[in-house]
Motif scaffolding. Structure first.
Motif, PDB file in Angstrom:
ATOM      1  N   THR A   1      53.408  44.603  36.961  1.00  0.00           N
ATOM      2  CA  THR A   1      54.591  43.767  37.202  1.00  0.00           C
ATOM      3  C   THR A   1      54.189  42.390  37.720  1.00  0.00           C
ATOM      4  O   THR A   1      53.241  42.259  38.487  1.00  0.00           O
ATOM      5  CB  THR A   1      55.523  44.467  38.222  1.00  0.00           C
ATOM      6  N   ASN A   2      54.921  41.353  37.320  1.00  0.00           N
ATOM      7  CA  ASN A   2      54.703  40.010  37.837  1.00  0.00           C
ATOM      8  C   ASN A   2      55.488  39.867  39.140  1.00  0.00           C
ATOM      9  O   ASN A   2      56.719  39.763  39.131  1.00  0.00           O
ATOM     10  CB  ASN A   2      55.151  38.943  36.836  1.00  0.00           C
ATOM     11  N   LEU A   3      54.752  39.869  40.249  1.00  0.00           N
ATOM     12  CA  LEU A   3      55.354  39.727  41.580  1.00  0.00           C
ATOM     13  C   LEU A   3      54.892  38.417  42.236  1.00  0.00           C
ATOM     14  O   LEU A   3      54.805  38.316  43.447  1.00  0.00           O
ATOM     15  CB  LEU A   3      54.965  40.930  42.451  1.00  0.00           C
ATOM     16  N   THR A   4      54.638  37.412  41.426  1.00  0.00           N
ATOM     17  CA  THR A   4      54.200  36.114  41.920  1.00  0.00           C
ATOM     18  C   THR A   4      55.214  35.542  42.901  1.00  0.00           C
ATOM     19  O   THR A   4      56.408  35.476  42.606  1.00  0.00           O
ATOM     20  CB  THR A   4      54.010  35.124  40.753  1.00  0.00           C
TER      21      THR A   4
ATOM     22  N   SER B   1      49.234  44.895  39.106  1.00  0.00           N
ATOM     23  CA  SER B   1      50.339  43.940  39.260  1.00  0.00           C
ATOM     24  C   SER B   1      49.811  42.585  39.733  1.00  0.00           C
ATOM     25  O   SER B   1      48.709  42.480  40.267  1.00  0.00           O
ATOM     26  CB  SER B   1      51.388  44.476  40.236  1.00  0.00           C
ATOM     27  N   ASN B   2      50.595  41.554  39.535  1.00  0.00           N
ATOM     28  CA  ASN B   2      50.236  40.199  39.955  1.00  0.00           C
ATOM     29  C   ASN B   2      51.045  39.848  41.192  1.00  0.00           C
ATOM     30  O   ASN B   2      52.245  39.600  41.108  1.00  0.00           O
ATOM     31  CB  ASN B   2      50.521  39.195  38.837  1.00  0.00           C
TER      32      ASN B   2
ATOM     33  N   ASN C   1      49.768  54.370  52.156  1.00  0.00           N
ATOM     34  CA  ASN C   1      49.456  55.088  50.912  1.00  0.00           C
ATOM     35  C   ASN C   1      49.881  54.354  49.646  1.00  0.00           C
ATOM     36  O   ASN C   1      50.092  54.973  48.599  1.00  0.00           O
ATOM     37  CB  ASN C   1      50.044  56.497  50.915  1.00  0.00           C
ATOM     38  N   ALA C   2      50.017  53.027  49.704  1.00  0.00           N
ATOM     39  CA  ALA C   2      50.316  52.246  48.501  1.00  0.00           C
ATOM     40  C   ALA C   2      49.045  52.135  47.646  1.00  0.00           C
ATOM     41  O   ALA C   2      47.939  52.104  48.164  1.00  0.00           O
ATOM     42  CB  ALA C   2      50.823  50.857  48.870  1.00  0.00           C
ATOM     43  N   ASN C   3      49.213  52.073  46.328  1.00  0.00           N
ATOM     44  CA  ASN C   3      48.093  51.961  45.398  1.00  0.00           C
ATOM     45  C   ASN C   3      48.036  50.533  44.870  1.00  0.00           C
ATOM     46  O   ASN C   3      48.956  50.085  44.185  1.00  0.00           O
ATOM     47  CB  ASN C   3      48.277  52.954  44.240  1.00  0.00           C
ATOM     48  N   PHE C   4      46.939  49.826  45.202  1.00  0.00           N
ATOM     49  CA  PHE C   4      46.769  48.438  44.783  1.00  0.00           C
ATOM     50  C   PHE C   4      45.615  48.266  43.795  1.00  0.00           C
ATOM     51  O   PHE C   4      45.098  47.166  43.629  1.00  0.00           O
ATOM     52  CB  PHE C   4      46.530  47.548  46.006  1.00  0.00           C
ATOM     53  N   GLU C   5      45.209  49.312  43.108  1.00  0.00           N
ATOM     54  CA  GLU C   5      44.080  49.255  42.187  1.00  0.00           C
ATOM     55  C   GLU C   5      44.299  48.176  41.117  1.00  0.00           C
ATOM     56  O   GLU C   5      45.303  48.179  40.391  1.00  0.00           O
ATOM     57  CB  GLU C   5      43.902  50.605  41.507  1.00  0.00           C
ATOM     58  N   GLY C   6      43.378  47.213  41.069  1.00  0.00           N
ATOM     59  CA  GLY C   6      43.447  46.149  40.073  1.00  0.00           C
ATOM     60  C   GLY C   6      44.494  45.077  40.328  1.00  0.00           C
ATOM     61  O   GLY C   6      44.655  44.162  39.521  1.00  0.00           O
TER      62      GLY C   6
END
Length: 101
Positions: free
Chosen positions: A38-41, A58-59, A72-77
């Motif tokens: 998702t684009n979260l700029t 996501s961005n 426990n959030a996933n921020f991979e990549g």
């Protein structure tokens, strides 16, 4: 884009590949939400609950996570370049997958 969704509740929702550029989600609840690709700029997540939320690929460029609960959030990549982190410090411009200060 530019939506104001502050003080909202989005439990187990999906925003896969959505463009939420400059949206305001301040003090919102996003438990187990899928924001992958998702684009979260420049999105405002100040004081939001992001427990078990998926931000894979996501961005988040220049997003604001000040005071957010990211348990426990996933921020991979995920792109954290210039993000304001939960402790108000800025992530560096080489922050992919985690905030590098």
């Amino acid at each position: 884009m530019n939506a104001t969704l502050s003080n909202s509740n989005f439990v187990e929702s999906s925003f896969i590949r959505t463009n939420l550029y400059e949206a305001s989600h301040e003090r919102s609840i996003f438990k187990k939400v899928n924001f992958s690709s998702t684009n979260l700029t420049r999105v405002n997540f100040k004081g939001s609950s992001l427990i078990e939320t998926n931000f894979t690929n996501s961005n988040l460029f220049e997003a604001d996570l000040t005071g957010a609960n990211i348990l426990n959030a996933n921020f991979e990549g995920a792109n954290f370049n210039n993000v304001t982190w939960i402790d108000r410090n800025k992530c560096s411009l080489v922050s992919i997958g985690k905030c590098k200060k």
